[in-house]
Design an enzyme around this catalytic site. Structure first.
Site, PDB file in Angstrom:
ATOM      1  N   SER A 244       0.843  -1.191   0.000  1.00 20.53           N
ATOM      2  CA  SER A 244       0.000   0.000   0.000  1.00 20.53           C
ATOM      3  C   SER A 244       0.881   1.245   0.000  1.00 20.53           C
ATOM      4  O   SER A 244       2.109   1.153   0.032  1.00 20.53           O
ATOM      5  CB  SER A 244      -0.893   0.009   1.237  1.00 20.53           C
ATOM      6  OG  SER A 244      -0.089   0.282   2.375  1.00 20.53           O
ATOM      7  N   LYS A 245       0.226   2.385   0.024  1.00 20.13           N
ATOM      8  CA  LYS A 245       0.935   3.674   0.015  1.00 20.13           C
ATOM      9  C   LYS A 245       1.923   3.780   1.169  1.00 20.13           C
ATOM     10  O   LYS A 245       2.975   4.369   1.057  1.00 20.13           O
ATOM     11  CB  LYS A 245      -0.071   4.820   0.130  1.00 20.13           C
ATOM     12  CG  LYS A 245      -0.819   5.078  -1.150  1.00 20.13           C
ATOM     13  CD  LYS A 245      -1.092   6.580  -1.276  1.00 20.13           C
ATOM     14  CE  LYS A 245      -1.519   6.947  -2.672  1.00 20.13           C
ATOM     15  NZ  LYS A 245      -2.877   6.547  -2.985  1.00 20.13           N
ATOM     16  N   ARG A 246       1.522   3.190   2.280  1.00 25.36           N
ATOM     17  CA  ARG A 246       2.344   3.176   3.489  1.00 25.36           C
ATOM     18  C   ARG A 246       3.755   2.629   3.206  1.00 25.36           C
ATOM     19  O   ARG A 246       4.720   2.964   3.860  1.00 25.36           O
ATOM     20  CB  ARG A 246       1.597   2.284   4.468  1.00 25.36           C
ATOM     21  CG  ARG A 246       2.060   2.158   5.856  1.00 25.36           C
ATOM     22  CD  ARG A 246       0.869   1.639   6.683  1.00 25.36           C
ATOM     23  NE  ARG A 246       0.387   0.332   6.191  1.00 25.36           N
ATOM     24  CZ  ARG A 246       0.944  -0.819   6.497  1.00 25.36           C
ATOM     25  NH1 ARG A 246       1.975  -0.863   7.281  1.00 25.36           N
ATOM     26  NH2 ARG A 246       0.446  -1.955   6.022  1.00 25.36           N
ATOM     27  N   HIS A 247       3.844   1.703   2.243  1.00 25.84           N
ATOM     28  CA  HIS A 247       5.145   1.123   1.907  1.00 25.84           C
ATOM     29  C   HIS A 247       5.859   1.937   0.833  1.00 25.84           C
ATOM     30  O   HIS A 247       6.860   1.505   0.270  1.00 25.84           O
ATOM     31  CB  HIS A 247       4.980  -0.303   1.364  1.00 25.84           C
ATOM     32  CG  HIS A 247       4.310  -1.231   2.323  1.00 25.84           C
ATOM     33  ND1 HIS A 247       3.055  -1.757   2.110  1.00 25.84           N
ATOM     34  CD2 HIS A 247       4.718  -1.708   3.514  1.00 25.84           C
ATOM     35  CE1 HIS A 247       2.728  -2.534   3.125  1.00 25.84           C
ATOM     36  NE2 HIS A 247       3.716  -2.516   3.992  1.00 25.84           N
ATOM     37  N   GLY A 248       5.317   3.096   0.526  1.00 25.46           N
ATOM     38  CA  GLY A 248       5.949   3.907  -0.514  1.00 25.46           C
ATOM     39  C   GLY A 248       5.529   3.467  -1.904  1.00 25.46           C
ATOM     40  O   GLY A 248       6.170   3.805  -2.890  1.00 25.46           O
TER      41      GLY A 248
END
Ligand code: GLU
Length: 487
Positions: free
Chosen positions: A259-263
């Site tokens: 997800s976005k959280r992982h860049g």
């Protein structure tokens, strides 16, 4: 564009006397938002497989869901593929321009009793679903219209549904997952053609894969559960199904869904962050594929030569930005100096460092190339090659504050002012002068680096001095000596 309901002629090639059909893959994105890293991985796999086998790669835009259509995403997809260097041999085909083909083929299955018209209203379907949920039953169409719906006419709005076999299993082979088997009774009589005349993904996808002569369907494994429906559609038409290749999911480094959280931002953002297309392609290829040896850094050509189905692994791929950065560094190092200079030139011009001679820029990149993670790093890390007005990093201030600094720097300037100008000669002269001035190691190197570059770390000092040139080096040493005097 391919003729309407005509199957693509199979392209015969000669291998050792035996005629084989050419391998054809496709990338079939829906223009429903930003292209993300998963889509790009799918495209890269399909393209590499086609290029490895000397086959064809087709681009098809699956734009049949008008409610989810996002303006600009078709352009974003094409720009992304072009940036990555994934050229397509045919297309883009737009499913929204092929409605007549789907309608005719859906009607054919209705005539043959393999599909049926359904007049159930959205309200009725919603109510049915509620009741199924309340009774703890699996949700799905209850097949009310399958045996006919008296009182309704084809002129009234309706959908066309596929009549799934009511028992037995659907089995197919996936090159990554092996042989899979699904119980037919658990599969819905899915909609093929919607009331607005548009086909569903399931139907249009199968029709087009067949008509476009796709031999290998490569797509992420979120589509695995749709595949038995596709296999049944192929059977209903009497068409030979393509081969299936469903690479495993991509996970974040913590093994949760990417997800976005992982860049994992949109693919477009990756193209703007300073990655080289070849480095990103290398990274995407390794997300679920391995060449079978220990190689990780691979050029585009090496990837094409090595990429094939057996190397696709059956376990989730881990998305690791640090690895991508590392690969980018390796690919920057592999660029010939002239090419690297050509690529950084506009980045430097943008920052006001224009009018650079090509030869000079080449010698700068030769010195700097091991230190760049991104091309634009050159602006910050190497600015002292382009201007005298660079800043002195605060943390190196101690090299000028030391009481002997001014005398030492003047001594080095004197030693270098008539030195032969090669890194070896500079090094010899600096060490010799250092000895006389009672300095060696860090106490010798660091103040010189700081005086000439304003930095406390950097590339090989003597190579950097050689590139800077004698006049500039001597001038900067004296300027730093003046600064040291007023400390
Ligand atoms: N349109 C589907 C998607 O957006 C294609 C899936 C497939 O390749 O069959 O991913």
């Amino acid at each position: 564009m391919r003729g309407r309901a005509q199957r693509a002629p199979s392209r015969a090639g000669q291998t050792g006397g035996a005629a084989v059909s050419t391998l054809r893959t496709r990338f079939a994105p829906s223009p429903t938002g930003s292209m993300h890293i998963g889509n790009a991985r799918t495209a890269a796999f399909a393209w590499l497989l086609a290029r490895h086998h000397g086959g064809q790669f087709i681009l098809r835009i699956e734009d049949t869901d008008r409610t989810r259509y996002v303006e600009g995403s078709v352009e974003e997809i094409q720009d992304g593929l072009k940036w990555l260097g994934l050229d397509w041999d045919e297309g883009p085909f737009f499913q929204s321009q092929r409605l007549e083909i789907y309608r005719e083929l859906a009607e054919q299955l209705v005539r043959e009793g393999k599909a049926y018209r359904c007049w159930c209203s959205p309200e009725r379907l919603a109510q049915m679903r509620e009741e199924q949920k309340a009774a703890g039953l699996p949700t799905g169409y209850d097949r009310r219209c399958r045996e006919g719906a008296p009182g309704h006419t084809p002129g009234e709005p309706h959908v066309i549904r596929f009549a799934m076999p009511l028992d037995g299993v659907t089995e197919f082979h996936d090159h990554v997952r092996g042989t899979l088997s699904f119980e037919n009774a658990l599969i819905d009589d899915f909609v093929m053609l919607k009331a607005d005349g548009f086909p569903t993904y399931q139907f249009a996808n199968v029709v087009d894969d067949h008509l476009m002569g796709i031999t290998h369907v490569v797509r992420s494994d979120e589509w695995l559960s749709s595949t038995p429906k596709h296999v049944q559609l192929y059977a209903a038409f009497g068409w030979e199904p393509p081969q299936f290749v469903h690479p495993a999911l991509i996970l974040g480094p913590d093994r949760s869904k990417l997800s976005k959280r992982h860049g994992a931002v949109s693919f477009r953002e990756f193209t703007q962050m300073g990655y080289l297309p070849d480095a990103l392609l290398n990274f995407l290829a390794l997300l679920g594929w391995s060449p079978g040896d220990n190689r990780e850094v691979m050029t585009r050509q090496e990837l094409i030569e090595a990429f094939d189905i057996p190397g696709i692994v059956n376990h989730p791929a881990i998305f690791d930005r640090q690895k991508l950065d590392w690969l980018n560094r390796q690919h920057i190092r592999m660029l010939p100096d002239g090419e690297l200079a050509r690529r950084v030139k506009p980045l430097l011009e943008e920052k006001g460092f224009g009018g650079l001679q090509d030869g000079y820029l080449e010698s700068v990149v030769r010195v700097m190339k091991d230190r760049l993670t991104f091309l634009h790093d050159i602006v910050e890390l190497a600015c002292y090659f382009f201007t005298d007005e660079f800043e002195y990093e605060e943390k190196g201030g101690k090299w000028l504050q030391d009481p002997g600094a001014a005398q030492f720097l003047e001594g080095i300037a004197d030693a270098l002012k008539d030195c032969e100008w090669s890194d070896a000669a500079i090094e010899a002269r600096v060490r010799e002068a250092g000895e006389k001035l009672g300095r060696e190691g860090g106490a010798l190197i660091h103040p010189i680096r700081y005086a000439c570059t304003g930095k406390t770390v950097g590339p090989s000092l003597f190579a950097a001095l050689e590139t800077l040139g004698r006049d500039r080096v001597v001038r900067r040493l004296r300027r730093a000596a003046d600064l040291a005097r007023v400390q």
